[in-house]
Design a protein around this motif. Structure first.
Motif, PDB file in Angstrom:
ATOM      1  N   VAL A   1       0.803  -1.143  -0.105  1.00 46.19           N
ATOM      2  CA  VAL A   1      -0.031   0.092   0.010  1.00 46.19           C
ATOM      3  C   VAL A   1       0.960   1.266  -0.054  1.00 46.19           C
ATOM      4  N   LYS A   2       0.319   2.349  -0.439  1.00 44.80           N
ATOM      5  CA  LYS A   2       1.006   3.730  -0.221  1.00 44.80           C
ATOM      6  C   LYS A   2       0.563   4.268   0.908  1.00 44.80           C
ATOM      7  N   GLY A   3       1.747   4.890   1.649  1.00 49.09           N
ATOM      8  CA  GLY A   3       1.223   5.288   3.069  1.00 49.09           C
ATOM      9  C   GLY A   3       2.319   5.619   3.943  1.00 49.09           C
ATOM     10  N   GLU A   4       2.320   5.466   5.413  1.00 48.90           N
ATOM     11  CA  GLU A   4       3.399   5.884   5.992  1.00 48.90           C
ATOM     12  C   GLU A   4       3.535   4.944   7.362  1.00 48.90           C
ATOM     13  N   ILE A   5       4.669   4.318   7.409  1.00 45.56           N
ATOM     14  CA  ILE A   5       4.872   3.437   8.386  1.00 45.56           C
ATOM     15  C   ILE A   5       4.699   3.966   9.843  1.00 45.56           C
ATOM     16  N   VAL A   6       3.640   3.396  10.250  1.00 41.68           N
ATOM     17  CA  VAL A   6       3.362   3.742  11.850  1.00 41.68           C
ATOM     18  C   VAL A   6       4.244   3.150  12.845  1.00 41.68           C
ATOM     19  N   LYS A   7       4.261   1.854  12.694  1.00 42.47           N
ATOM     20  CA  LYS A   7       5.029   0.985  13.562  1.00 42.47           C
ATOM     21  C   LYS A   7       5.494  -0.375  12.837  1.00 42.47           C
ATOM     22  N   VAL A   8       7.023  -0.514  13.409  1.00 41.84           N
ATOM     23  CA  VAL A   8       7.557  -1.863  13.131  1.00 41.84           C
ATOM     24  C   VAL A   8       7.333  -2.710  14.314  1.00 41.84           C
ATOM     25  N   LEU A   9       6.630  -3.759  14.098  1.00 46.70           N
ATOM     26  CA  LEU A   9       6.168  -4.781  15.167  1.00 46.70           C
ATOM     27  C   LEU A   9       7.005  -5.729  15.622  1.00 46.70           C
ATOM     28  N   VAL A  10       8.331  -6.075  14.811  1.00 44.89           N
ATOM     29  CA  VAL A  10       8.956  -7.056  15.037  1.00 44.89           C
ATOM     30  C   VAL A  10      10.291  -6.539  15.228  1.00 44.89           C
ATOM     31  N   GLU A  11      11.514  -7.433  15.984  1.00 38.51           N
ATOM     32  CA  GLU A  11      12.798  -6.970  15.923  1.00 38.51           C
ATOM     33  C   GLU A  11      13.406  -7.539  14.684  1.00 38.51           C
ATOM     34  N   ASP A  12      14.708  -7.206  14.381  1.00 40.15           N
ATOM     35  CA  ASP A  12      15.698  -7.651  13.580  1.00 40.15           C
ATOM     36  C   ASP A  12      16.269  -8.900  14.066  1.00 40.15           C
ATOM     37  N   GLY A  13      16.186  -9.771  13.301  1.00 40.59           N
ATOM     38  CA  GLY A  13      16.768 -11.360  13.375  1.00 40.59           C
ATOM     39  C   GLY A  13      15.687 -12.248  14.306  1.00 40.59           C
ATOM     40  N   GLN A  14      14.261 -11.723  14.394  1.00 38.75           N
ATOM     41  CA  GLN A  14      13.429 -12.562  15.196  1.00 38.75           C
ATOM     42  C   GLN A  14      12.862 -13.232  14.082  1.00 38.75           C
ATOM     43  N   LEU A  15      12.250 -14.568  14.671  1.00 41.36           N
ATOM     44  CA  LEU A  15      11.495 -15.614  13.940  1.00 41.36           C
ATOM     45  C   LEU A  15      10.183 -14.950  13.794  1.00 41.36           C
ATOM     46  N   VAL A  16       9.605 -15.314  12.413  1.00 42.13           N
ATOM     47  CA  VAL A  16       8.124 -14.627  12.530  1.00 42.13           C
ATOM     48  C   VAL A  16       7.353 -15.851  11.800  1.00 42.13           C
ATOM     49  N   GLU A  17       6.076 -15.996  12.225  1.00 41.88           N
ATOM     50  CA  GLU A  17       5.176 -16.670  11.705  1.00 41.88           C
ATOM     51  C   GLU A  17       4.373 -16.403  10.264  1.00 41.88           C
ATOM     52  N   TYR A  18       3.808 -17.288   9.583  1.00 44.91           N
ATOM     53  CA  TYR A  18       2.899 -17.027   8.629  1.00 44.91           C
ATOM     54  C   TYR A  18       1.974 -16.222   8.833  1.00 44.91           C
ATOM     55  N   GLY A  19       1.580 -15.266   8.275  1.00 48.95           N
ATOM     56  CA  GLY A  19       0.303 -14.210   8.670  1.00 48.95           C
ATOM     57  C   GLY A  19       0.660 -13.330   9.740  1.00 48.95           C
ATOM     58  N   GLN A  20       1.745 -13.369  10.161  1.00 51.96           N
ATOM     59  CA  GLN A  20       2.187 -12.411  11.521  1.00 51.96           C
ATOM     60  C   GLN A  20       2.237 -10.914  10.983  1.00 51.96           C
ATOM     61  N   PRO A  21       1.655 -10.046  11.696  1.00 51.38           N
ATOM     62  CA  PRO A  21       1.741  -8.729  11.223  1.00 51.38           C
ATOM     63  C   PRO A  21       3.418  -8.107  11.578  1.00 51.38           C
ATOM     64  N   LEU A  22       3.904  -7.486  10.431  1.00 55.42           N
ATOM     65  CA  LEU A  22       5.346  -7.119  10.590  1.00 55.42           C
ATOM     66  C   LEU A  22       5.395  -5.598  10.727  1.00 55.42           C
ATOM     67  N   PHE A  23       4.600  -5.000  10.192  1.00 58.99           N
ATOM     68  CA  PHE A  23       4.337  -3.334   9.819  1.00 58.99           C
ATOM     69  C   PHE A  23       3.019  -3.024  10.023  1.00 58.99           C
ATOM     70  N   LEU A  24       2.823  -1.727  10.767  1.00 61.25           N
ATOM     71  CA  LEU A  24       1.397  -1.016  10.394  1.00 61.25           C
ATOM     72  C   LEU A  24       1.704  -0.029   9.706  1.00 61.25           C
ATOM     73  N   VAL A  25       0.811   0.513   8.875  1.00 58.66           N
ATOM     74  CA  VAL A  25       0.830   1.562   7.895  1.00 58.66           C
ATOM     75  C   VAL A  25      -0.314   2.139   7.804  1.00 58.66           C
ATOM     76  N   LYS A  26      -0.133   3.606   7.832  1.00 63.38           N
ATOM     77  CA  LYS A  26      -1.348   4.509   7.616  1.00 63.38           C
ATOM     78  C   LYS A  26      -1.451   4.590   6.304  1.00 63.38           C
ATOM     79  N   ALA A  27      -2.475   4.067   5.566  1.00 64.39           N
ATOM     80  CA  ALA A  27      -2.648   4.100   4.094  1.00 64.39           C
ATOM     81  C   ALA A  27      -3.294   5.304   3.740  1.00 64.39           C
ATOM     82  N   GLU A  28      -2.546   5.899   2.339  1.00 64.67           N
ATOM     83  CA  GLU A  28      -3.271   7.083   2.094  1.00 64.67           C
ATOM     84  C   GLU A  28      -4.527   6.871   1.255  1.00 64.67           C
TER      85      GLU A  28
END
Length: 174
Positions: A147-174
């Motif tokens: 999407v086009k917008g602004e990154i509001v929050k990064v939800l995971v840390e660098d090097g962290q194991l993530v699951e399928y479907g896990q939210p990584l970023f929150l974006v305020k869409a334009e």
């Protein structure tokens, strides 16, 4: 055939997730791993002769006791619980778009160690902007913003194991 370091990496990834059993097949070789102190089975590709394929069994290593020590400390346990509650509130905000992981793997915020992050909170993104990499089975998969917008929050840390479907970023869409 599976190499020992590949099997160890798979076991390490499974140990860090909620997955309890996995079966993989590659070029006639089968690998079956079951979490919980059972056995790891490996069946090699059948040889050209009429002999049965060899089976190697080894116990799955239990998580190291050192990994449990931080969980037992009361002060650090309280802070992640509060952070998780605040994060859940943000993640459930219907006005924000969630960029989710398309696979199980390891999250990386930059293209290489020491390099600048692809994006940070406050950055503007286009729908095709690369926001991170998720590594799965030695393959580095670039994840786009969608999407086009602004990154509001990064939800995971660098090097962290993530699951399928896990939210990584929150974006305020334009």
């Amino acid at each position: 055939m599976w190499k020992l370091h590949e099997i160890r990496e798979i076991i390490k990834l499974i140990d860090q997730t909620g997955v309890t059993e996995i079966q993989l097949e590659e070029e006639g070789s089968k690998l079956s791993i079951k979490k919980g102190g059972d056995v790891v089975s490996y069946v090699a590709a059948p040889a050209p002769v009429a002999a049965p394929a060899p089976v190697v069994e080894a116990p799955v290593a239990a998580p190291a006791p050192v990994a449990e020590a931080p969980k037992a400390a009361p002060a650090p346990a309280a802070a992640p619980a509060q952070a998780a509650a605040a994060s859940d509130a943000d993640v459930n905000d219907p006005s924000l778009h969630k960029i989710t992981s398309p696979m199980v793997g390891t999250f990386y915020k930059s293209p290489e160690p020491g390099a600048a992050a692809y994006v940070s909170a406050g950055d503007k993104v286009e729908d095709n902007t690369i926001v991170c990499i998720v590594e799965a089975m030695k393959l580095f998969n670039e994840i786009e913003a969608e999407v086009k917008g602004e990154i509001v929050k990064v939800l995971v840390e660098d090097g962290q194991l993530v699951e399928y479907g896990q939210p990584l970023f929150l974006v305020k869409a334009e």
